[in-house]
Design a protein around this motif. Structure first.
Motif, PDB file in Angstrom:
ATOM      1  N   LYS A  23       0.827  -1.207   0.000  1.00  0.00           N
ATOM      2  CA  LYS A  23       0.000   0.000   0.000  1.00  0.00           C
ATOM      3  C   LYS A  23       0.867   1.266   0.000  1.00  0.00           C
ATOM      4  CE  LYS A  23      -0.590   0.109   5.045  1.00  0.00           C
ATOM      5  NZ  LYS A  23      -1.574   0.180   6.155  1.00  0.00           N
ATOM      6  N   ASP A  24       2.027   1.194   0.659  1.00  0.00           N
ATOM      7  CA  ASP A  24       2.943   2.346   0.661  1.00  0.00           C
ATOM      8  C   ASP A  24       3.589   2.542  -0.707  1.00  0.00           C
ATOM      9  OD1 ASP A  24       2.384   2.725   3.335  1.00  0.00           O
ATOM     10  OD2 ASP A  24       4.100   1.535   4.026  1.00  0.00           O
ATOM     11  N   VAL A  25       3.838   1.429  -1.394  1.00  0.00           N
ATOM     12  CA  VAL A  25       4.465   1.492  -2.720  1.00  0.00           C
ATOM     13  C   VAL A  25       3.515   2.090  -3.745  1.00  0.00           C
ATOM     14  CG1 VAL A  25       5.440   0.117  -4.607  1.00  0.00           C
ATOM     15  CG2 VAL A  25       5.964  -0.480  -2.231  1.00  0.00           C
ATOM     16  N   LEU A  26       2.259   1.694  -3.724  1.00  0.00           N
ATOM     17  CA  LEU A  26       1.303   2.102  -4.755  1.00  0.00           C
ATOM     18  C   LEU A  26       0.973   3.583  -4.711  1.00  0.00           C
ATOM     19  CD1 LEU A  26      -1.137  -0.956  -4.776  1.00  0.00           C
ATOM     20  CD2 LEU A  26       0.792  -0.456  -6.300  1.00  0.00           C
ATOM     21  N   THR A  27       1.268   4.260  -3.613  1.00  0.00           N
ATOM     22  CA  THR A  27       1.069   5.711  -3.564  1.00  0.00           C
ATOM     23  C   THR A  27       1.997   6.453  -4.528  1.00  0.00           C
ATOM     24  OG1 THR A  27       2.641   5.917  -1.724  1.00  0.00           O
ATOM     25  CG2 THR A  27       0.314   5.617  -1.158  1.00  0.00           C
ATOM     26  N   LEU A  28       3.075   5.775  -4.961  1.00  0.00           N
ATOM     27  CA  LEU A  28       4.045   6.384  -5.876  1.00  0.00           C
ATOM     28  C   LEU A  28       3.697   6.151  -7.342  1.00  0.00           C
ATOM     29  CD1 LEU A  28       7.269   5.102  -4.057  1.00  0.00           C
ATOM     30  CD2 LEU A  28       6.379   7.427  -3.953  1.00  0.00           C
ATOM     31  N   LEU A  29       2.664   5.360  -7.621  1.00  0.00           N
ATOM     32  CA  LEU A  29       2.422   4.857  -8.980  1.00  0.00           C
ATOM     33  C   LEU A  29       2.264   5.970 -10.009  1.00  0.00           C
ATOM     34  CD1 LEU A  29       2.027   2.422 -10.781  1.00  0.00           C
ATOM     35  CD2 LEU A  29      -0.398   2.425 -10.183  1.00  0.00           C
ATOM     36  N   ASN A  30       1.370   6.935  -9.786  1.00  0.00           N
ATOM     37  CA  ASN A  30       1.141   7.989 -10.781  1.00  0.00           C
ATOM     38  C   ASN A  30       2.389   8.839 -11.003  1.00  0.00           C
ATOM     39  OD1 ASN A  30      -1.500   7.224 -11.219  1.00  0.00           O
ATOM     40  ND2 ASN A  30      -2.340   8.648  -9.695  1.00  0.00           N
ATOM     41  N   GLU A  31       3.000   9.241  -9.913  1.00  0.00           N
ATOM     42  CA  GLU A  31       4.199  10.090  -9.988  1.00  0.00           C
ATOM     43  C   GLU A  31       5.320   9.418 -10.778  1.00  0.00           C
ATOM     44  OE1 GLU A  31       7.724  11.444  -6.891  1.00  0.00           O
ATOM     45  OE2 GLU A  31       5.744  10.909  -6.088  1.00  0.00           O
ATOM     46  N   VAL A  32       5.601   8.159 -10.476  1.00  0.00           N
ATOM     47  CA  VAL A  32       6.710   7.442 -11.112  1.00  0.00           C
ATOM     48  C   VAL A  32       6.406   7.128 -12.573  1.00  0.00           C
ATOM     49  CG1 VAL A  32       8.045   5.292 -11.084  1.00  0.00           C
ATOM     50  CG2 VAL A  32       7.538   6.471  -8.943  1.00  0.00           C
ATOM     51  N   THR A  33       5.163   6.734 -12.868  1.00  0.00           N
ATOM     52  CA  THR A  33       4.792   6.394 -14.243  1.00  0.00           C
ATOM     53  C   THR A  33       4.912   7.601 -15.160  1.00  0.00           C
ATOM     54  OG1 THR A  33       3.240   4.722 -13.419  1.00  0.00           O
ATOM     55  CG2 THR A  33       2.976   5.433 -15.698  1.00  0.00           C
ATOM     56  N   ILE A  34       4.430   8.745 -14.727  1.00  0.00           N
ATOM     57  CA  ILE A  34       4.507   9.962 -15.540  1.00  0.00           C
ATOM     58  C   ILE A  34       5.964  10.385 -15.749  1.00  0.00           C
ATOM     59  CG2 ILE A  34       3.976  12.437 -15.561  1.00  0.00           C
ATOM     60  CD1 ILE A  34       1.362  11.707 -14.053  1.00  0.00           C
ATOM     61  N   ALA A  35       6.754  10.332 -14.675  1.00  0.00           N
ATOM     62  CA  ALA A  35       8.162  10.729 -14.773  1.00  0.00           C
ATOM     63  C   ALA A  35       8.922   9.825 -15.749  1.00  0.00           C
ATOM     64  CB  ALA A  35       8.803  10.670 -13.391  1.00  0.00           C
ATOM     65  N   ARG A  36       8.659   8.526 -15.706  1.00  0.00           N
ATOM     66  CA  ARG A  36       9.360   7.600 -16.603  1.00  0.00           C
ATOM     67  C   ARG A  36       8.982   7.861 -18.058  1.00  0.00           C
ATOM     68  NH1 ARG A  36      12.042   2.263 -15.987  1.00  0.00           N
ATOM     69  NH2 ARG A  36      12.304   1.525 -18.123  1.00  0.00           N
ATOM     70  N   ARG A  37       7.709   8.098 -18.330  1.00  0.00           N
ATOM     71  CA  ARG A  37       7.279   8.369 -19.710  1.00  0.00           C
ATOM     72  C   ARG A  37       7.945   9.624 -20.258  1.00  0.00           C
ATOM     73  NH1 ARG A  37       0.752   7.155 -19.313  1.00  0.00           N
ATOM     74  NH2 ARG A  37       0.897   4.862 -19.296  1.00  0.00           N
ATOM     75  N   GLU A  38       8.047  10.658 -19.447  1.00  0.00           N
ATOM     76  CA  GLU A  38       8.700  11.897 -19.881  1.00  0.00           C
ATOM     77  C   GLU A  38      10.180  11.668 -20.190  1.00  0.00           C
ATOM     78  OE1 GLU A  38       7.966  14.616 -16.727  1.00  0.00           O
ATOM     79  OE2 GLU A  38       5.922  15.134 -17.407  1.00  0.00           O
ATOM     80  N   ILE A  39      10.846  10.892 -19.335  1.00  0.00           N
ATOM     81  CA  ILE A  39      12.276  10.611 -19.540  1.00  0.00           C
ATOM     82  C   ILE A  39      12.481   9.786 -20.809  1.00  0.00           C
ATOM     83  CG2 ILE A  39      14.252   9.348 -18.592  1.00  0.00           C
ATOM     84  CD1 ILE A  39      13.078  10.119 -15.776  1.00  0.00           C
ATOM     85  N   GLU A  40      11.644   8.778 -21.036  1.00  0.00           N
ATOM     86  CA  GLU A  40      11.767   7.955 -22.238  1.00  0.00           C
ATOM     87  C   GLU A  40      11.557   8.784 -23.500  1.00  0.00           C
ATOM     88  OE1 GLU A  40       8.934   4.868 -21.524  1.00  0.00           O
ATOM     89  OE2 GLU A  40      10.436   3.504 -20.650  1.00  0.00           O
ATOM     90  N   LEU A  41      10.603   9.718 -23.449  1.00  0.00           N
ATOM     91  CA  LEU A  41      10.346  10.587 -24.598  1.00  0.00           C
ATOM     92  C   LEU A  41      11.548  11.478 -24.892  1.00  0.00           C
ATOM     93  CD1 LEU A  41       8.241  11.457 -26.691  1.00  0.00           C
ATOM     94  CD2 LEU A  41       7.408  13.165 -25.044  1.00  0.00           C
ATOM     95  N   LYS A  42      12.146  12.047 -23.840  1.00  0.00           N
ATOM     96  CA  LYS A  42      13.332  12.897 -24.027  1.00  0.00           C
ATOM     97  C   LYS A  42      14.500  12.103 -24.606  1.00  0.00           C
ATOM     98  CE  LYS A  42      12.317  16.247 -20.348  1.00  0.00           C
ATOM     99  NZ  LYS A  42      12.723  16.749 -19.010  1.00  0.00           N
TER     100      LYS A  42
END
Length: 447
Positions: A374-393
């Motif tokens: 439950k503590d891990v899943l609180t990071l899901l949106n933040e981490v997913t968006i950040a990774r997509r932006e980095i992959e695009l760059k």
């Protein structure tokens, strides 16, 4: 048992004491005496067992008795390991004014050529760059070396190094001491006793467990889609301590760069280390990590071989390696020289068979590392968006394309040189035929 009882000179024993080598390790105990006696040697022992000193100490003792350059050649698969071996030779050989040259890719070739022509006592090299020097330069030779060392020999004996090793073996004398050392014993290494000369001394530090007892090995089971979230959650937990030092291993250069940027965006102090970086950047990342300027080193397997960084407390495997041998080398970066350490592997539903193969190879079972989901899943949106932006760059920056362009250039140059060489060895009849074929038919009739 002390170092002096192995037959080492008094000045070497003093240097060992200064470097805090308290007593010989098992591999040193069984390999140093036969090397001092002039025998070739093959040694296999766990990571962190002192294999570098096992060949460096007897080589320097022989060199001190009859100093000249180039006396010893040490081959290693990675650039970072080459620098580490050179540093250890310099530290031990300081009283005799030892001169060491490091010959690796990514650095100025002309400067290396000048250094080689000055006849250093010890050359530490990666096979590719040394083979380039041997083929393009006549300002030095290796015909008088007394020692040929293959460190991490199992890796050097893979097919990718075969052509370069062939060039080097042709350049060294057949009468020499050959020393092969590795942390993992492979079939190729077993079959290479002929390379080490007649009846080489072979020693394997046998153990039912392939990793050291001080290493605690854990795993975390998770869905593949949330792996990055688990990684960041674990790193936040590990980095609560001020003196924490972590290596995060991953499989590819691209993923290494993505994870390094992802961690930086999450306010971690980290540095990447992979083969697409320039050599200066690789050395800078390693220096920052060693000096504790950054707490996390994100690396591919270029950092898994032989690197000795005593402060590493945790190894985090962001992927499960396909070869259990790679796992052994990765987790060997911590729990070195009797210190404790922790290795945590992130396991998804696709990695179960790989984990079973690793457990079978190392002779022990990985235990579960408890994480609150439950503590891990609180990071899901933040981490997913950040990774997509980095992959695009990264995609927009054409990450990795420069390496492919350089590979194509090298291939073209090699083919051109091969064609030129073939042209030079044509027989006189073939040359006449080739010249005649270039003359227009009308001109041939007139002649």
């Amino acid at each position: 048992m002390s170092f002096s009882s192995l037959g080492l000179s008094e000045w070497i024993v003093r240097q060992c004491a200064a470097l805090r080598f308290r007593r010989p390790t098992e591999i040193q105990l069984h390999c140093i005496p036969p090397i001092l006696q002039g025998k070739s040697c093959m040694g296999c022992a766990k990571t962190g067992s002192g294999k570098t000193a096992a060949f460096a100490l007897p080589i320097l003792q022989h060199l001190a008795a009859d100093p000249y350059g180039i006396y010893a050649l040490v081959l290693t698969p990675t650039r970072e390991l080459a620098y580490q071996i050179a540093d250890q030779f310099r530290a031990i050989g300081k009283p005799i004014g030892l001169r060491v040259a490091v010959v690796i890719g990514g650095m100025d070739m002309m400067r290396q050529s000048i250094e080689l022509s000055s006849q250093p006592h010890v050359v530490v090299a990666t096979p590719g760059r040394l083979a380039d020097h041997l083929q393009s330069s006549d300002t030095f030779h290796l015909q008088k070396i007394k020692f040929l060392v293959l460190d991490e020999a199992d890796r050097l004996l893979e097919a990718s190094f075969a052509d370069d090793l062939s060039v080097i073996f042709d350049a060294v004398p057949t009468r020499r001491q050959t020393l092969l050392f590795s942390a993992t014993l492979t079939d190729a290494l077993k079959d290479l006793k002929d390379l080490a000369g007649e009846k080489p001394v072979f020693y394997e530090a046998k153990s039912e467990i392939a990793t050291v007892d001080e290493l605690h090995q854990k795993y975390v089971l998770m869905p593949a889609k949330v792996k990055d979230c688990y990684m960041i959650h674990l790193l936040r937990h590990f980095c609560k301590k001020d003196d924490c030092s972590v290596i995060v291993f991953t499989s590819t250069c691209r993923n290494c760069q993505i994870l390094a940027q992802l961690l930086s965006s999450s306010d971690f102090s980290c540095a990447p280390l992979h083969s697409l970086l320039s050599q200066r950047s690789r050395l800078a990342s390693l220096a920052k990590f060693k000096s504790n300027q950054v707490k996390i080193l994100v690396a591919t397997d270029v950092a898994s071989r032989g690197l000795d960084i005593p402060t590493v407390q945790v190894v985090l495997n962001a992927n499960v390696p396909a070869d259990p041998k790679d796992y052994i080398h990765r987790v060997g970066r911590t729990a070195r020289a009797g210190r404790g350490g922790l290795a945590v592997t992130l396991v998804t539903q696709y990695d179960v068979k790989r984990i079973q193969a690793i457990e079978k190879r190392i002779g022990t079972t990985l235990t579960d590392y408890s994480v609150a989901e439950k503590d891990v899943l609180t990071l899901l949106n933040e981490v997913t968006i950040a990774r997509r932006e980095i992959e695009l760059k990264l995609s927009k920056s054409s990450f990795g394309e420069k390496r492919e362009i350089n590979r194509q250039k090298r291939k073209f140059l090699e083919e051109s040189l091969a064609a030129k060489k073939h042209k030079m060895v044509l027989t006189p009849r073939e040359r006449r035929r080739k010249t005649k074929s270039k003359i227009p038919k009308s001109t041939q009739k007139n002649t």
